[in-house]
Design a protein around this motif. Structure first.
Motif, PDB file in Angstrom:
ATOM      1  N   THR A   1      -0.821  11.582 -10.032  1.00  0.00           N
ATOM      2  CA  THR A   1       0.179  10.550  -8.858  1.00  0.00           C
ATOM      3  C   THR A   1       0.153   9.397  -9.793  1.00  0.00           C
ATOM      4  N   ARG A   2       1.338   8.707  -9.512  1.00  0.00           N
ATOM      5  CA  ARG A   2       1.509   7.314  -9.918  1.00  0.00           C
ATOM      6  C   ARG A   2       0.744   6.291  -8.824  1.00  0.00           C
ATOM      7  N   ALA A   3       0.344   6.782  -7.585  1.00  0.00           N
ATOM      8  CA  ALA A   3      -0.250   6.041  -6.428  1.00  0.00           C
ATOM      9  C   ALA A   3      -1.663   6.333  -6.888  1.00  0.00           C
TER      10      ALA A   3
ATOM     11  N   ARG B   1     -14.531   9.432 -11.911  1.00  0.00           N
ATOM     12  CA  ARG B   1     -13.238   9.990 -12.304  1.00  0.00           C
ATOM     13  C   ARG B   1     -12.114   9.766 -11.461  1.00  0.00           C
ATOM     14  N   LEU B   2     -12.326   9.461 -10.170  1.00  0.00           N
ATOM     15  CA  LEU B   2     -10.962   9.338  -9.460  1.00  0.00           C
ATOM     16  C   LEU B   2     -10.308   8.140  -9.748  1.00  0.00           C
ATOM     17  N   GLU B   3      -8.861   8.052  -9.983  1.00  0.00           N
ATOM     18  CA  GLU B   3      -8.320   6.887 -10.184  1.00  0.00           C
ATOM     19  C   GLU B   3      -7.670   6.272  -9.081  1.00  0.00           C
TER      20      GLU B   3
ATOM     21  N   GLY C   1      -5.260  -1.018  -4.583  1.00  0.00           N
ATOM     22  CA  GLY C   1      -5.145   0.248  -5.303  1.00  0.00           C
ATOM     23  C   GLY C   1      -4.746  -0.029  -6.873  1.00  0.00           C
ATOM     24  N   MET C   2      -4.739   1.042  -7.395  1.00  0.00           N
ATOM     25  CA  MET C   2      -4.523   1.112  -8.996  1.00  0.00           C
ATOM     26  C   MET C   2      -3.362   1.748  -9.186  1.00  0.00           C
TER      27      MET C   2
END
Ligand code: SIN
Length: 486
Positions: free
Chosen positions: A413-415, A435-437, A457-458
């Motif tokens: 996802t881009r979120a 590992r979670l972005e 957020g990233m």
């Protein structure tokens, strides 16, 4: 005005500019309605770009002295503001529920959350230290100062009408900036109550201004075009955030963005399922599913999915839906008819593509914008509910076969705002967290928000962090001073 708090001095219908309660120049007003009943609560000044320009001028004037105030002076005002807000918790919470709809218990907790930013930043104001650097030349001394950036424009949403404002305004004011705030048109009363309490707390005229209005574009344009505004801080949709960022580029203005999420909530096969159900309810159904950090996609190991689903559906079916002012209500209305329609469309798209409704799925018999707490099973990535932010009380469940697959789906996802996962293994805890972005990760908990930790957020979920020590730094400029001493 025709509601229980109408006579409270905390209820104000005019904007607040330069320390004055002000009507819109145009004389226009906008309606504020109770989403639980549809009833008209009151009308509030509907301010325009011109009004925003006056507020910016007032904030710029106030900045010329506020920037030289002592940290201890700013801290004292913020402490007073915190105390007054807590003393008025009940009135502000009722006002918040009236215009926003969330259950009173959640409004009370939002008021305390909002006040916590004032307390935290009253303390941080005193710790905005600069640096003395080891010099590169014996005849010179090198110093780094942190100075306030200037006037800040804030634009905030209706889902947290108090806390999203104080999370921006408290650090800005603590750093020595002045602020013009544009609250959401659905929830201006809470913002104006904050302004009233700010004045009582001793905020000098012009340090905090509130410009309510329907024309968000005109007010945002005033922020992005006026050279006095040094920074914009926005919480809201990713689409609007991108437009604001592009507009800020014209004058190289600073911008902080807290945008949409698509939070995965991962349940591994060794999870404590009772705890996972509790966390899932808290994360998914808080504020009727209308938070940026709400669990948006449930990813459950195939081996435990049936056990999780049956426990989860049992708990979700017990949630009581109704007017947030009524004691014992767990879930209030959604904010609007449009929001309900989006949820309905996502559910019918999912059902057409093979999902099944385990509970809920429809508008609530209470009518209006009430919606049944809903659980969907057999969800797959082709469904809108798996890729779009739902912002409503719908929990879609999909399964995974391995840790790698869970992480891959979660990161697809881009979120990149918040993610949650449940496991009892320490090894998995490290592996998955790393590992979670995502900017925020909840492990074995569905509640992660606090003034103490950095929130943000990233990827396309935003820029910058709010809360914590980091949250004040974005309101400061670094100035390097090189001094020849011999
Ligand atoms: C948000 O929805 O943007 C904020 C939620 C929170 O602070 O917990």
């Amino acid at each position: 005005m025709n509601f229980e708090l109408a006579s409270s001095e905390l209820v104000n219908q005019r904007g607040y500019i330069g320390g004055e309660w002000t009507n819109a120049r145009s004389g226009k007003e906008m309606e504020v309605r109770n989403p639980a009943t549809g009833e008209l609560l009151t009308r509030v000044a509907d301010m325009s770009g011109e009004d925003a320009a006056s507020a910016i001028a007032a904030a710029a004037h106030a900045f010329s002295s506020w920037k030289f105030s002592l940290a201890s002076e700013r801290a004292a005002v913020l402490k007073n503001w915190n105390r007054l807000l807590l003393e008025n918790e009940e009135v502000v919470a009722r006002l918040l529920t009236l215009e926003q709809g969330k259950p009173l218990a959640e409004s009370r907790s939002e008021v305390r959350y909002a006040a916590a930013f004032m307390e935290w930043y009253s303390e941080e104001a005193k710790r905005l230290n600069g640096e003395i650097l080891p010099t590169y030349d014996k005849t010179k001394r090198l110093l780094v100062l942190r100075q306030p950036v200037g006037v800040v424009g804030t634009i905030t949403p209706w889902n947290f009408p108090a806390a999203m404002i104080t999370r921006k305004v408290a650090p800005a004011i603590a750093a020595g900036c002045t602020v013009v705030s544009k609250p959401a048109p659905q929830t201006p009363l809470t913002a104006l109550a904050l302004a009233y309490l700010g004045e009582k707390a001793g905020l000098p005229a012009g340090v905090f201004n509130v410009v309510p209005g329907l024309d968000a574009i005109a007010i945002a344009d005033a922020f992005t075009n006026d050279e006095h505004v040094a920074k914009i801080s926005f919480t809201g949709s990713t689409a609007v955030g991108k437009k604001l960022m592009a507009a800020c580029a014209r004058k190289i203005k600073r911008i902080s963005l807290e945008l949409g999420g698509n939070a995965p909530f991962i349940i591994f096969d060794d999870a404590d399922l009772e705890a996972a159900v509790l966390g899932a309810i808290q994360s998914k159904f808080r504020n009727t599913g209308q938070t940026c950090v709400c669990a948006n996609r449930f990813l459950v190991d195939r081996k435990v999915v049936k056990a999780f689903e049956s426990r989860f559906v049992e708990a979700v079916s017990k949630l009581s839906v109704g007017n947030g002012l009524v004691a014992g209500i767990d879930q209030g209305p959604m904010i609007s008819e449009e929001a309900v329609r989006k949820v309905e469309e996502q559910i019918s798209d999912a059902c057409r593509k093979g999902a099944s409704v385990l509970c809920g799925g429809h508008r609530h018999s209470l009518g209006g914008s009430f919606f049944q707490p809903t659980v969907l099973s057999d969800v797959n990535p082709s469904m809108r509910v798996a890729s779009e932010e739902t912002f409503g009380p719908v929990a879609p469940i999909q399964t995974f076969e391995s840790d790698e697959q869970a992480i891959e789906i979660a990161n697809d996802t881009r979120a990149g705002l918040a993610a949650y996962f449940y496991t009892q293994s320490i090894e998995r805890y490290w592996r998955v967290s790393e590992r979670l972005e995502y900017g925020i990760v909840g492990h074995n908990t569905g509640l992660i928000s606090t003034e103490i930790a950095p929130f943000g957020g990233m990827k396309e979920s935003g820029l910058g962090r709010e809360g914590s020590h980091h949250g004040i730094l974005d309101y400061t400029e670094l100035k390097y001073i090189c001094s020849r001493v011999s």
